[in-house]
Motif scaffolding. Structure first.
Motif, PDB file in Angstrom:
ATOM      1  N   ASP A 159      23.611  66.187   6.425  1.00 51.42           N
ATOM      2  CA  ASP A 159      23.773  66.894   7.901  1.00 51.42           C
ATOM      3  C   ASP A 159      23.915  68.289   8.489  1.00 51.42           C
ATOM      4  OD1 ASP A 159      24.443  64.551   8.666  1.00 51.42           O
ATOM      5  OD2 ASP A 159      27.241  64.552   8.488  1.00 51.42           O
ATOM      6  N   PRO A 160      24.237  69.363   7.344  1.00 53.97           N
ATOM      7  CA  PRO A 160      24.078  70.890   7.220  1.00 53.97           C
ATOM      8  C   PRO A 160      22.298  70.960   7.716  1.00 53.97           C
ATOM      9  CG  PRO A 160      25.089  71.002   6.278  1.00 53.97           C
ATOM     10  CD  PRO A 160      24.552  68.633   5.753  1.00 53.97           C
ATOM     11  N   LEU A 161      21.042  70.678   7.343  1.00 54.87           N
ATOM     12  CA  LEU A 161      19.674  70.327   7.126  1.00 54.87           C
ATOM     13  C   LEU A 161      19.608  69.926   8.340  1.00 54.87           C
ATOM     14  CD1 LEU A 161      17.296  71.151   6.386  1.00 54.87           C
ATOM     15  CD2 LEU A 161      17.010  70.073   4.688  1.00 54.87           C
ATOM     16  N   ALA A 162      19.833  68.445   8.765  1.00 55.69           N
ATOM     17  CA  ALA A 162      19.379  68.284  10.313  1.00 55.69           C
ATOM     18  C   ALA A 162      20.001  68.619  11.206  1.00 55.69           C
ATOM     19  CB  ALA A 162      20.358  66.005   9.632  1.00 55.69           C
ATOM     20  N   THR A 163      21.205  68.752  10.866  1.00 56.16           N
ATOM     21  CA  THR A 163      21.204  70.256  12.308  1.00 56.16           C
ATOM     22  C   THR A 163      20.757  71.280  12.756  1.00 56.16           C
ATOM     23  OG1 THR A 163      24.263  69.170  11.481  1.00 56.16           O
ATOM     24  CG2 THR A 163      23.372  71.115  13.505  1.00 56.16           C
ATOM     25  N   ALA A 164      20.391  71.081  11.471  1.00 54.24           N
ATOM     26  CA  ALA A 164      19.399  73.066  11.348  1.00 54.24           C
ATOM     27  C   ALA A 164      18.166  72.959  12.260  1.00 54.24           C
ATOM     28  CB  ALA A 164      19.123  73.869  10.229  1.00 54.24           C
ATOM     29  N   ILE A 165      17.401  71.567  11.858  1.00 56.07           N
ATOM     30  CA  ILE A 165      16.208  70.790  12.004  1.00 56.07           C
ATOM     31  C   ILE A 165      16.185  70.419  13.711  1.00 56.07           C
ATOM     32  CG2 ILE A 165      14.509  68.716  12.268  1.00 56.07           C
ATOM     33  CD1 ILE A 165      15.110  69.115   9.130  1.00 56.07           C
ATOM     34  N   LEU A 166      17.334  69.873  14.117  1.00 57.25           N
ATOM     35  CA  LEU A 166      17.553  69.366  15.426  1.00 57.25           C
ATOM     36  C   LEU A 166      17.828  70.805  17.021  1.00 57.25           C
ATOM     37  CD1 LEU A 166      19.899  66.806  15.394  1.00 57.25           C
ATOM     38  CD2 LEU A 166      17.511  66.395  16.049  1.00 57.25           C
ATOM     39  N   ARG A 167      18.345  71.485  16.107  1.00 54.99           N
ATOM     40  CA  ARG A 167      18.371  72.843  16.763  1.00 54.99           C
ATOM     41  C   ARG A 167      17.056  74.153  16.815  1.00 54.99           C
ATOM     42  NH1 ARG A 167      22.022  75.268  13.648  1.00 54.99           N
ATOM     43  NH2 ARG A 167      20.595  76.106  12.854  1.00 54.99           N
ATOM     44  N   ASP A 168      16.147  73.372  15.606  1.00 60.74           N
ATOM     45  CA  ASP A 168      14.466  74.329  15.867  1.00 60.74           C
ATOM     46  C   ASP A 168      14.712  73.477  16.926  1.00 60.74           C
ATOM     47  OD1 ASP A 168      12.969  76.203  14.383  1.00 60.74           O
ATOM     48  OD2 ASP A 168      11.739  74.611  14.410  1.00 60.74           O
ATOM     49  N   THR A 169      14.285  72.373  17.003  1.00 61.23           N
ATOM     50  CA  THR A 169      13.845  71.373  17.777  1.00 61.23           C
ATOM     51  C   THR A 169      13.871  71.407  19.490  1.00 61.23           C
ATOM     52  OG1 THR A 169      13.558  69.392  16.210  1.00 61.23           O
ATOM     53  CG2 THR A 169      13.055  68.855  18.529  1.00 61.23           C
ATOM     54  N   VAL A 170      14.950  71.335  20.055  1.00 56.30           N
ATOM     55  CA  VAL A 170      16.036  71.234  20.407  1.00 56.30           C
ATOM     56  C   VAL A 170      15.225  72.925  21.683  1.00 56.30           C
ATOM     57  CG1 VAL A 170      17.661  71.795  22.650  1.00 56.30           C
ATOM     58  CG2 VAL A 170      17.436  70.258  20.776  1.00 56.30           C
ATOM     59  N   GLU A 171      15.197  74.262  20.580  1.00 57.16           N
ATOM     60  CA  GLU A 171      15.049  75.829  21.114  1.00 57.16           C
ATOM     61  C   GLU A 171      13.360  75.949  21.012  1.00 57.16           C
ATOM     62  OE1 GLU A 171      18.816  77.801  19.524  1.00 57.16           O
ATOM     63  OE2 GLU A 171      17.261  77.881  17.237  1.00 57.16           O
ATOM     64  N   THR A 172      12.253  74.860  20.558  1.00 57.17           N
ATOM     65  CA  THR A 172      10.492  75.222  20.314  1.00 57.17           C
ATOM     66  C   THR A 172       9.864  73.897  20.415  1.00 57.17           C
ATOM     67  OG1 THR A 172      10.682  74.208  18.045  1.00 57.17           O
ATOM     68  CG2 THR A 172      11.145  76.949  18.196  1.00 57.17           C
ATOM     69  N   SER A 173      10.352  73.116  21.076  1.00 61.96           N
ATOM     70  CA  SER A 173       9.713  71.998  21.116  1.00 61.96           C
ATOM     71  C   SER A 173      10.172  70.715  22.304  1.00 61.96           C
ATOM     72  CB  SER A 173       9.794  70.858  20.217  1.00 61.96           C
ATOM     73  OG  SER A 173       8.771  71.839  18.715  1.00 61.96           O
ATOM     74  N   GLN A 174       9.744  69.716  22.809  1.00 63.79           N
ATOM     75  CA  GLN A 174       9.802  69.791  24.106  1.00 63.79           C
ATOM     76  C   GLN A 174      10.225  67.631  23.653  1.00 63.79           C
ATOM     77  OE1 GLN A 174       6.982  71.114  23.479  1.00 63.79           O
ATOM     78  NE2 GLN A 174       8.421  72.608  24.285  1.00 63.79           N
ATOM     79  N   GLY A 175      10.611  67.086  22.314  1.00 61.55           N
ATOM     80  CA  GLY A 175      11.025  66.121  22.243  1.00 61.55           C
ATOM     81  C   GLY A 175      11.265  66.046  21.006  1.00 61.55           C
ATOM     82  N   PHE A 176      11.355  65.126  20.447  1.00 65.95           N
ATOM     83  CA  PHE A 176      10.931  64.542  18.720  1.00 65.95           C
ATOM     84  C   PHE A 176      11.907  62.832  18.714  1.00 65.95           C
ATOM     85  CE2 PHE A 176      15.779  65.314  19.256  1.00 65.95           C
ATOM     86  CZ  PHE A 176      16.381  63.726  18.647  1.00 65.95           C
ATOM     87  N   VAL A 177      10.936  62.143  17.543  1.00 62.59           N
ATOM     88  CA  VAL A 177      10.992  60.739  17.621  1.00 62.59           C
ATOM     89  C   VAL A 177      11.751  60.720  16.260  1.00 62.59           C
ATOM     90  CG1 VAL A 177       9.968  58.790  17.953  1.00 62.59           C
ATOM     91  CG2 VAL A 177       9.299  60.644  19.241  1.00 62.59           C
ATOM     92  N   ILE A 178      12.343  59.856  15.713  1.00 60.91           N
ATOM     93  CA  ILE A 178      12.679  59.279  14.506  1.00 60.91           C
ATOM     94  C   ILE A 178      12.490  57.210  14.150  1.00 60.91           C
ATOM     95  CG2 ILE A 178      14.681  59.002  12.628  1.00 60.91           C
ATOM     96  CD1 ILE A 178      15.916  61.216  14.553  1.00 60.91           C
ATOM     97  N   PHE A 179      11.931  57.754  13.029  1.00 65.54           N
ATOM     98  CA  PHE A 179      11.214  56.073  12.859  1.00 65.54           C
ATOM     99  C   PHE A 179      11.599  55.978  11.442  1.00 65.54           C
ATOM    100  CE2 PHE A 179       7.732  56.307  16.238  1.00 65.54           C
ATOM    101  CZ  PHE A 179       7.962  55.746  17.081  1.00 65.54           C
ATOM    102  N   GLU A 180      12.779  54.997  11.208  1.00 69.52           N
ATOM    103  CA  GLU A 180      13.191  54.076  10.119  1.00 69.52           C
ATOM    104  C   GLU A 180      12.966  52.741   9.955  1.00 69.52           C
ATOM    105  OE1 GLU A 180      14.437  56.674   7.923  1.00 69.52           O
ATOM    106  OE2 GLU A 180      15.235  58.053   9.021  1.00 69.52           O
ATOM    107  N   LEU A 181      12.566  52.611   8.868  1.00 68.04           N
ATOM    108  CA  LEU A 181      12.602  51.049   8.662  1.00 68.04           C
ATOM    109  C   LEU A 181      13.837  50.733   7.601  1.00 68.04           C
ATOM    110  CD1 LEU A 181       9.451  51.218   6.943  1.00 68.04           C
ATOM    111  CD2 LEU A 181       9.922  50.687   8.644  1.00 68.04           C
ATOM    112  N   GLN A 182      14.997  51.245   7.858  1.00 68.17           N
ATOM    113  CA  GLN A 182      16.430  50.607   7.337  1.00 68.17           C
ATOM    114  C   GLN A 182      17.379  51.082   7.558  1.00 68.17           C
ATOM    115  OE1 GLN A 182      14.236  53.234   5.117  1.00 68.17           O
ATOM    116  NE2 GLN A 182      15.681  54.801   6.764  1.00 68.17           N
ATOM    117  N   ASP A 183      18.630  50.309   7.691  1.00 68.18           N
ATOM    118  CA  ASP A 183      19.618  50.942   8.530  1.00 68.18           C
ATOM    119  C   ASP A 183      20.868  50.280   7.386  1.00 68.18           C
ATOM    120  OD1 ASP A 183      19.823  48.135   8.942  1.00 68.18           O
ATOM    121  OD2 ASP A 183      19.368  48.289  10.663  1.00 68.18           O
TER     122      ASP A 183
END
Length: 287
Positions: A159-183
């Motif tokens: 969770d801490p790393l995922a949160t940091a990645i999302l913060r960096d994404t919002v501040e420097t990029s214009q979107g993100f896409v997550i694909f997973e083959l499991q749940d």
């Protein structure tokens, strides 16, 4: 539908520093073929579904982006996605999309082979931390917007790393896409077991195709490869977040997400239990 079990961030064998690199490469190769191979009970391979999702969600505006694959591993489905998306864009007279492969631990050997066959795919030779992406990577000289792609990868982050990645994404990029083959579902557990059996049955074919005796040895004689794929598959399922859980991290990441909207869904790729889960998040277009 709510998952049948709470999220648990347990360890995966493939993530461990003591796991041999040559076995990790075999695992990555096997997962790449899961993405792009259409088995008898599949109408479309998972990578084809992933490309269709991007086309539906972005349409011709995909030409406005450079798509950066974070945690690309051995390349995964990105070459297949690139061919499908750019084939669609060319048919509509739109400009093609460029893709960039990155990872904290770059797989230069695999990426170099991919880039030589796909001129619209390049790669970063140095390790890239998705929570602090380098300036040259996310701010493009060609004026393109940046779309971050996580193929079978986002569940690896706590969770801490995922949160940091999302913060960096919002501040420097214009979107993100997550694909997973499991749940975290019973269907996913069944699909993972089918995958393990498939790896064992397909071992002779891929050993011959890759000229890799090690594939046969570590699938049949010493079945480390199917064990790791099945074990890590179950752990990946326990690690995978629902769209609501990802959105909760996004809204609490510390960046201004008031203009960002999220959509999500599932695409069945293997009857009766194999699904591609997807999340698309980008700023709201204002006209």
């Amino acid at each position: 539908m709510a998952p049948w079990i709470p999220r648990m961030h347990l360890f995966e064998i493939d993530d461990q520093p003591w796991f041999p690199d040559f076995l990790r490469a075999l695992v990555q190769d096997a997962l790449t073929h899961v993405w792009k191979t259409r088995m008898p009970l599949q109408v479309l391979a998972p990578a084809h579904h992933a490309a269709d999702v991007l086309i539906r969600q972005f349409g011709d505006t995909l030409s406005e982006y450079t798509i950066i694959d974070f945690c690309a591993g051995g390349g995964g489905p990105t070459p297949f996605i690139e061919r499908n998306i750019n084939g669609h864009l060319r048919s509509r007279g739109a400009a093609p999309v460029r893709f960039v492969l990155t990872d904290l631990h770059p797989n230069i050997h695999s990426w170099d082979k991919i880039a030589r066959k796909n001129p619209l795919i390049t790669y970063e030779r140095e390790g890239v931390d998705a929570s602090a992406a380098p300036e040259h990577l996310v701010h493009r000289d060609d004026g393109k917007k940046t779309l971050r792609l996580f193929n079978l990868a986002f569940h690896h982050f706590d969770d801490p790393l995922a949160t940091a990645i999302l913060r960096d994404t919002v501040e420097t990029s214009q979107g993100f896409v997550i694909f997973e083959l499991q749940d975290r579902s019973l269907a996913s557990a069944m699909s993972n077991l089918i995958l393990g059996i498939g790896v064992i049955l397909a071992a002779p074919l891929y050993a011959w195709k890759w000229r890799s005796l090690a594939t046969l040895i570590f699938c049949w004689l010493i079945p480390i490869l199917p064990f790791v794929i099945v074990f890590d598959g179950y752990i990946s399922s326990l690690r995978t977040r629902t769209p609501e859980e990802v959105e909760a991290l996004l809204r609490s990441c510390g960046a201004d997400t008031s203009e960002w909207e999220m959509s999500s869904g599932d695409e069945r790729h293997l009857w009766p239990c194999g699904y591609l889960s997807w999340i698309v998040c980008k700023p709201v277009s204002r006209t």
